[in-house]
Design a protein around this motif. Structure first.
Motif: not given
Lengths: 103, 700, 249, 397, 178
Positions: B684, B694, B690-691, B697, B686-687
């Motif tokens: 979780l 993202l 990442a989001i 960015w 990591l997710a």
């Protein structure tokens, strides 16, 4: 679509399958197998980036993958030794049996 | 020749090395130990002779002092460094030869004497240690190095005196010797400190900067201290105290007779030839200091220090002589005689200067060693019997010992012409006679000479003449297994060759040495002062009346001795001494050493006792009280802390704990031991990461 | 030293390997169908019936006494006696087996039938190549298949056959001699009967004193039996008794 | 003349490939090459089985098969037909899929190993930079197949046999790989063709520079061979299928053609490792002496190969079977230390330039290590003569 | 997207799915081997041939055997306990999906990829050797240390504990009580 993307997708897929399995399976060995898959996914992405990356000359990606294979070998050995020790104490290999370390 | 001068330090080093190696050897390796020790002494003798020849050579080119100095940095101390040094001068050379020669003979003698003692390895180790210390004192060019060797000598004497430690008397005697000499050493030490403070260096000769050299002496002489004393005399007096302690002069002489508990070679080596001579050598070494820095001609020693030296010497000479008269133990007689002769040496130094004192020291070393070894051979022969009442008639039983003992006795007594003792004593008396400040030392010297002759003849009569009274006697062994001797009259027999040969050698040297210092050919004095001597019978004529006086005195002494003891030899071992029958009270007083020990006990020891009582009391009350006080305080503090904690902290704190525990239980659901839940959490994280990346960015 | 043993072993097998090409008799294999190993004499496979002469029907020695059938442990012999008789080698009329079956799939070739047969009619054959396609019928051998001439017996068991033949020859001779003696005795008996009644009383008295067993006339001892000297220790007063040939000593 | 005889097969291959359009050329080249190799080694497999049985017979003073075909050389055809006709029995409780896959999983890696063997001058199927590593990678996966066979047939003996086989193969894989590292260090490359060329005779010299002619080469060759014996489960190391102990090891439950496949895999494994031994130590297709260079290169390779196979057979004929613990001890306490020792020795040999100085240093070191390790391995367990103590003996006196 | 990549990628995915989904753990192990072989193929396809062969040697040669051995040692594979936790897939799937979203999102949105200018030069084994011995000599030694430590650790963990703390059998050799 840069040249490395398909390999990265493959690595991602492998990673996801590995994680799902590691989370779902009760058997400790198969959890280890899942982790092994995740490790290999990381390896694959290293090699992909090395191959299609900007400067392949110092082979750092390749070397990193090589060392991670060696380490993964060691990790597998120790993990499985742990499982054997766990089995000896709990008579079963399922992860539920190894939950005494809790709050 | 020059080579030996620079390597003078080898001489003390060799015996030291031997001592070290022997110390490591097991008890059963005694032959190796003996070989090593004697060998090292032999080598030291050879080197000393070489050194002596070197100084003779130097003498030829007329150098004021044919001295060779070798100074070196002992260790660096910040900017400066502590410097030590070695010195070779005629005075030292003579002493080197004397110490090593006498030492070697005594080593050889003790091979025979200690043959039946199981601990002889340890014995030879201590002997070698002592020899190296003595040689160290002689060659030292720095007061510090001298003091170090002085202390090692003290330790060696303690070890040797207390060699038969299983005998309580020996142990006590060793302790006594060590403590008394320590008192003297304190004086020496204070002198050393004052010297260092005043002159900044402890080296005697440091090409101009040494403390015994001109400018230092003038500086010392100049600084006056309270009571009209100059620094030089103050230091000299302190050094004198050290010398008195070590040489066993009057106030501090009590330890020397008791030191006879040690084996006879020890007494011979330490309490006759070398150690006690060290005190005299010290005074001789620092003589320039003694003369108050002013280079006064021989004889008119007006400086306070020299007067003190002469006074102490004279007093001791007479006092010890009196005591010697009433002693029963053969070695005790010789011990007191040593004390008195040392008194003479001090007298000689005080009145006549270095040459006179040193000459008597050298001669005395030889014949006193001879006498002690003779006594040793007698004791050995009479199965460890030391009491002269149980001896007698040994003239026939031990001819060689008798002959050599006779030579020694005559030399000590001062029988004229052939015997060195006469010449050296005569020199002293001559110097005492011509001493300016007062005549008393001369008178005491003459009385001492008479007494010396008397008690020596008494001893000769008791031991060697009459019947052997040692047949049936209580066994007075040293606990060492009794070796059964064959032979007549209760098994008395002549000592083996290894013991008699040194006696003969010493006897020979006693005869020869006399000629060195005769008024006609004063070679010794010339040698010491560095100029050449030439034969001149004229001086002999000048000294004639003084020689006549001493001859008369000696004759009187021997006569009375023979008259009292020689005519009617002692009947039974328990018969009263003739003197005792005539002057019972005086005799018993003398026998009990004029109650000096008791005096000390009464004064010093009791004082010490009182002081320790006070300290004990003080420690117990003052300090003890303090500690209990602290204990009380801490208990009080603890009590108050507990009550404070009880009231104030717990109540508040417990409430806090309860809430955190409640919270903890809430979160523990999260950690329920299932590895896979943790992995899920990881996933979780990591997710979401990442989001977030993202999202950031994409919009950043 | 490690490995020395292996090297020695290799050397040995190497020597064998190379040697086998140079001298053939190192090889122990017998290439069976072409080469055969001569069988031992006492090798036995299955029993067969012996018959003298050439014609089995006549010469068959078996008299169907069925001892062997009773003794055979696996009971693999089946005999049916014949009704009529035929003369045996001594001319005495004997029965003969009408049916003589041996089931060789059952027979365990224990040779008990041979030992118990009083007439040496049944012996063990050495023929082992008996595989047949038919498991049941093929292995049940009838009388005709079992019968073998005595010459075959002499070929496969020479020593035993010789002993038996000599014994049978002796019996035959003894039978003939007895027959001759009977004939003479009968003739003399007839003559003596007439003149004998008077002499009979005197000879009866003499007979009672002499011990029994004195043989009237020594017979010729056939070669092989005489070769075996009686044990010396046993030579007593008894004159050399002719040893019973073939009798168990 | 000698050159084109030497290159005859290359020319043949080229002719065939030329006749095919270029797009398909590589596939055809590969197909023809693999076909040729498989055919050749399949035939060699058959012949070897016969030679083995005849050879061992001759060693044991008996004849060996000589019925089928001339001197018995068609025996393998008979065996082949027999194995084909035999019924393929699969135990009911066996894990059908894995049981079926096991022989395939065993055969494919073994066949793969033939890709990198240089049969002759530029006659290698896959000329690749990491030839040797490919050989070992393929070799390493045979253990898994053995496990699959052993485990899937649900039979205690087969599982035991598989475990023993795997333990043995893993233990001997280490010395197997380590012994070749020496050769790689000297040759400087992992490609088998490179290694063979490094052993060819330099133009000036008369003697070839085979690795066998060096002390460490000899030691490494012996280690490699012994390990090869163990990898192929042959001769002293054939405990896994020791008929007398556990019937037939991991291929008990296999019959018919699958059994023949296992049999073939074992032999092909033997050919592969002896081929690699030839490449690494006996100078592949190079002639030992420059003078004999006219003999075609592939003849040299196969000659040496047949020699090694003869050695395999010879050893099989002599050595008794090793017990499990002896086998493991031998691997871990003798082979591995010696193999590890060879590496520094090779380094020193290289540093010393390999002349007489090299010999002077290497031979004593290796000999001493051999003797000491041998004594350590065998020494301790002195084979004592059994001492029989009877009941009354010890007590009475 | 070379044909080889499709082949080996397929192998990998199929193997991975098999490894995770198959009931019998030994089958999972074997399908894991299939993924390893597939991965080795992709590495070869990517030109890292040394890595591919090393992958086979290490994973197929050693790790797979280890895995299978442990399965035997711990007597799994007889399917006595339900292999999957109730609701396990659901929970695992959810997390995996979330991670998938994260990863795929990241991958898809990557842009600005500078294609390499000079052509790709594949390192030979010698270059790898040189690189290993010069730039990467520290990691090489560290890996050596890690491997030894792991080996010893695994041996101690796996061997049956004993009372006296000595690893393996008791001095008299009998098996310690389990």
């Amino acid at each position: 679509m840069n040249p490395a993307q398909p390999y990265l997708f493959l690595a991602a897929a492998l990673f996801i399958i590995g994680m799902a399995g590691a989370l779902a399976r009760r058997n400790a060995i198969l959890a280890l197998v899942g982790i092994e898959l995740m490790l290999n996914a990381a390896n694959l992405s290293f090699v992909a980036f090395w191959r299609h990356g900007p400067h392949p000359d110092p082979q750092t990606g390749l070397m990193f993958a090589l060392f991670s294979i060696a380490i993964a070998g060691a990790e597998a050995a120790v993990g499985l030794a742990l499982i054997i020790a766990l089995f000896r104490h709990r008579r079963s290999v399922s992860l539920e049996a190894a939950e005494s370390l809790k709050g | 020749m020059h080579a030996i001068a620079t390597h003078i330090w080898l001489i003390p080093l060799l015996p030291l090395l031997a001592a070290g190696v022997v110390a490591l050897l097991p008890k059963r390796a005694s032959t190796a130990a003996i070989g090593l020790a004697t060998g090292s002494m032999g080598l030291a003798l050879v080197l000393s002779l070489a050194a002596f020849l070197a100084t003779l050579g130097g003498h030829a080119d007329g150098a004021a002092h044919a001295t060779h100095i070798g100074n070196f940095d002992w260790f660096r101390l910040g900017t400066g460094s502590v410097r030590l040094g070695f010195l070779l001068d005629p005075l030292g050379a003579v002493m080197l030869v004397m110490v090593s020669f006498v030492g070697l003979l005594i080593f050889i003698f003790s091979i025979g004497y200690m043959a039946h003692d199981p601990n002889r390895t340890r014995f030879f180790c201590f002997l070698a240690l002592f020899a190296s210390a003595m040689l160290g004192v002689v060659v030292a060019n720095s007061l510090l190095l001298l003091f170090a060797c002085w202390e090692v000598m003290g330790v060696a004497s303690y070890l040797l005196i207390g060699f038969w430690y299983h005998k309580p008397s020996a142990a006590v005697a060793a302790k006594k010797a060590f403590l008394v000499t320590r008192i003297g050493d304190i004086g020496l030490f204070l002198g050393m400190l004052w010297m260092y403070h005043a002159t900044g260096t402890l080296l005697f000769f440091d090409d101009g900067r040494g403390c015994l050299e001109a400018d230092a002496l003038t500086q010392l002489g100049g600084t006056a201290v309270r009571g009209g004393l100059t620094a030089a005399t103050g230091i000299a007096l302190l050094l004198l105290v050290g010398a008195i302690g070590k040489s066993g002069q009057v106030p501090l002489h009590v330890w020397l007779p008791d030191a006879m508990e040690g084996p006879t070679p020890v007494s011979a080596l330490i309490h006759a030839a070398t150690m006690v001579a060290a005190g005299v050598f010290l005074v001789a070494r620092v003589f320039p200091l003694m003369t108050g820095g002013v280079d006064t001609p021989v004889g008119e020693g007006t400086s306070v220090a020299l007067q003190a030296v002469a006074g102490v010497g004279a007093l001791t000479a007479v006092f010890a002589a009196c005591l010697a008269v009433a002693q029963q133990d053969i070695k005790r007689i010789l011990a007191y005689s040593t004390v008195s002769q040392l008194g003479y040496m001090f007298l000689g130094l005080g009145t006549g200067g270095v040459a006179v004192g040193m000459f008597h020291l050298i001669t005395h070393a030889f014949f006193k060693a001879l006498l002690f070894l003779g006594a040793g051979s007698v004791i050995h022969g009479c199965h460890e019997q030391q009491d002269i009442r149980w001896m007698g008639g040994l003239r026939r039983l031990m001819p060689v010992t008798y002959a050599t003992y006779a030579v020694g006795m005559m030399a000590l007594a001062g029988v004229p012409l052939f015997f060195s003792g006469f010449w050296s004593k005569d020199e002293i008396l001559h110097a005492a006679w011509s001493w300016a400040p007062s005549r008393w030392p001369f008178v005491l010297g003459v009385v001492g000479a008479f007494l010396t002759a008397f008690y020596m003849t008494r001893q000769m009569a008791e031991v060697f003449f009459g019947q052997y009274r040692g047949g049936v006697r209580p066994h007075v062994g040293h606990g060492i297994p009794e070796a059964t001797h064959g032979g007549t009259a209760g098994g008395v027999h002549e000592s083996p060759g290894v013991m008699t040969v040194p006696l003969v050698l010493l006897a020979g040297s006693t005869l020869v040495l006399g000629w060195l210092g005769t008024p006609a050919w004063p070679w010794f004095e010339a040698y010491l002062n560095g100029h050449s001597a030439h034969l001149d019978f004229g001086r002999l004529a000048a000294a004639w009346p003084m020689m006549l006086v001493s001859v008369v005195v000696v004759a009187l002494g021997i006569g009375t001795g023979w008259w009292v003891y020689g005519r009617r030899s002692r009947v039974g071992a328990t018969a009263p001494d003739p003197l005792e029958s005539q002057f019972p009270r005086i005799f018993r007083g003398l026998q009990a050493r004029l109650y000096v020990d008791e005096l000390y006990d009464a004064t010093v020891v009791r004082l010490h006792h009182v002081v320790s009582m006070v300290c004990g009391w003080m420690d117990e009350l003052v300090l003890g009280g303090l500690v209990t006080l602290v204990g009380l305080g801490s208990r009080l503090a603890a009590f108050s802390a507990r009550s404070l904690d009880e009231l104030l902290v717990n109540l508040g704190f417990d409430a806090g704990c309860a809430s955190t525990r409640w919270g903890g239980r809430g979160f523990s659901w999260l950690q329920n031991g299932s590895a896979q839940r943790y992995l899920g959490g990881l996933g979780l994280g990591l997710a979401t990461l990442a989001i977030l990346v993202l999202w950031g960015w994409r919009h950043g | 030293m490690l490995g020395v043993g292996i090297i020695k072993g290799l050397a040995e097998t190497g020597r064998n390997f190379i040697g086998s090409y140079f001298d053939r008799d190192r090889l122990v294999t017998v290439e069976y169908p072409e080469q055969r190993v001569p069988l031992r004499e006492n090798f036995r496979q299955f029993p067969f019936l012996v018959h003298d002469g050439q014609d089995a029907a006549i010469g068959l020695r078996c008299v169907a006494c069925q001892i062997c059938e009773k003794e055979c442990p696996p009971q693999c012999i089946y005999i049916e006696k014949s009704k009529d008789k035929k003369p045996d080698h001594l001319g005495k009329p004997q029965f003969f087996p009408a049916v003589f079956n041996i089931d060789i799939s059952v027979c365990m070739s224990c040779q008990i039938c041979v030992e118990v047969c009083p007439f040496d009619a049944i012996k063990m054959d050495q023929d082992f190549e008996l595989s047949t396609a038919d498991r049941f019928g093929g292995l049940l051998l009838g009388k005709t298949q079992l019968a073998r001439p005595n010459t075959h017996f002499q070929r496969i068991h020479p020593r035993e056959a010789a002993e038996i033949d000599t014994r049978r020859a002796d019996e035959r001779q003894k039978a003939e001699a007895k027959a001759k003696a009977d004939a003479e005795a009968k003739a003399k008996a007839a003559a003596a009967a007439a003149a004998g009644t008077a002499a009979a009383t005197t000879t009866a008295a003499v007979d009672a004193a002499k011990p029994v067993g004195a043989r009237p006339a020594p017979t010729t001892v056939p070669g092989p039996a005489s070769a075996r000297a009686l044990p010396g220790a046993g030579a007593g007063t008894v004159p050399a008794a002719p040893s019973e040939p073939g009798g168990q000593v | 003349m000698a050159a084109n005889v030497d290159q005859i097969f290359v020319h043949l291959m080229q002719m065939m490939v030329d006749r095919v359009p270029d797009a398909v050329a590589p596939w055809v080249r590969a197909a023809v090459g693999v076909g040729a190799v498989l055919g050749l080694f399949g035939l060699l497999f058959g012949l070897t089985t016969v030679c083995e049985r005849k050879g061992i017979a001759r060693m044991q003073n008996r004849l060996g098969p000589n019925r089928v075909g001339p001197f018995g050389f068609l025996q393998f055809a008979a065996d082949g037909i027999k194995s084909l006709t035999k019924e393929d029995v699969v135990p009911r409780s066996a894990d059908r899929v894995v049981h079926y896959l096991a022989p395939l999983a065993l055969l494919t890696p073994v066949v793969l190993t033939f890709l990198v063997l240089p049969f002759g001058r530029n006659m290698v199927l896959m000329h690749v930079d990491t030839g040797l590593l490919f050989f070992f990678a393929a070799g390493a996966s045979t253990e898994l197949a053995v496990f699959m066979a052993g485990w899937s047939s649900r039979n205690k003996y087969s599982l035991l046999g598989a475990m023993r086989a795997i333990a043995q193969m893993i233990s001997y894989e280490l010395p197997f790989i380590l012994s070749t590292v020496g050769v790689v260090m000297i040759a400087g490359t992992l490609s088998t063709v490179g290694i063979v060329e490094s052993q060819a005779a330099r133009p000036g010299e008369w003697l070839a520079r085979w690795n066998l002619f060096t002390p460490w080469g000899l030691a490494a060759f012996l280690l490699f061979l012994i390990a090869a014996f163990a990898e192929a489960n042959r001769s002293p190391f054939d405990l896994p299928e020791g008929e007398s102990e556990i019937v037939a090891g991991y291929f008990i439950e296999y019959s018919g053609f699958k059994f023949a496949l296992f049999f073939m895999a074992e032999y092909l494994g033997m050919f592969a490792s002896s081929g690699m031994a030839v490449t690494l130590f006996l100078g592949g297709w190079t002639a030992p002496v420059a003078a004999l260079d006219w003999i075609p290169s592939w003849l040299w390779f196969f000659g040496k190969l047949l020699a090694l196979i003869a050695l395999f057979i010879w050893v099989r004929g002599t050595t008794p079977r090793l017990r499990m613990d002896q086998l493991m001890d031998f691997a871990w306490k003798f082979m591995l230390p010696l193999a590890l020792l060879i590496l520094p020795v090779v380094a020193v040999w290289h540093y010393l330039g390999g002349g007489w100085r090299g010999w002077l240093f290497c031979t004593p070191v290796l000999a001493a290590a051999y003797v000491l390790l041998g004594r350590a391995l065998v020494g301790r367990r002195r084979i004592q003569r059994r001492v029989y103590r009877y009941a009354g003996e010890g007590v009475a006196s | 997207m070379t044909p080889w990549f499709l082949l080996f990628g397929g192998l990998v995915v199929v193997g991975a799915l098999g490894a995770m989904a198959l009931r019998n753990p030994v089958h999972c192990g074997l399908s894991l081997v299939v993924t390893f072989v597939g991965l080795a193929g992709t590495y070869l396809d990517l030109g890292a041939d040394f890595l591919g062969l090393a992958q086979i040697l290490v994973y197929v040669g050693a790790v797979a055997i280890l895995l299978v051995f442990v399965m035997l040692l711990t007597r799994t594979g007889r399917g006595e306990s339900p292999e999957v936790r109730p609701g396990g897939w659901w929970w695992g799937g959810l997390v995996a999906a979330l991670v998938a979203v994260g990863l795929v999102g990241a991958l898809a949105s990557v842009s600005g990829w500078k294609p390499r200018s000079e052509p790709m030069t594949f390192p030979t084994v010698r270059d790898l050797g040189v690189a290993l011995m010069t730039d990467f000599v520290l990691p090489l030694q560290l890996v050596g240390v890690v491997l030894t430590a792991a080996m010893i650790g695994a041996a101690i963990l796996a061997l049956p504990e004993r009372r006296g703390g000595r690893v393996g059998r008791t001095p008299k050799g009998e098996e310690p009580e389990q």
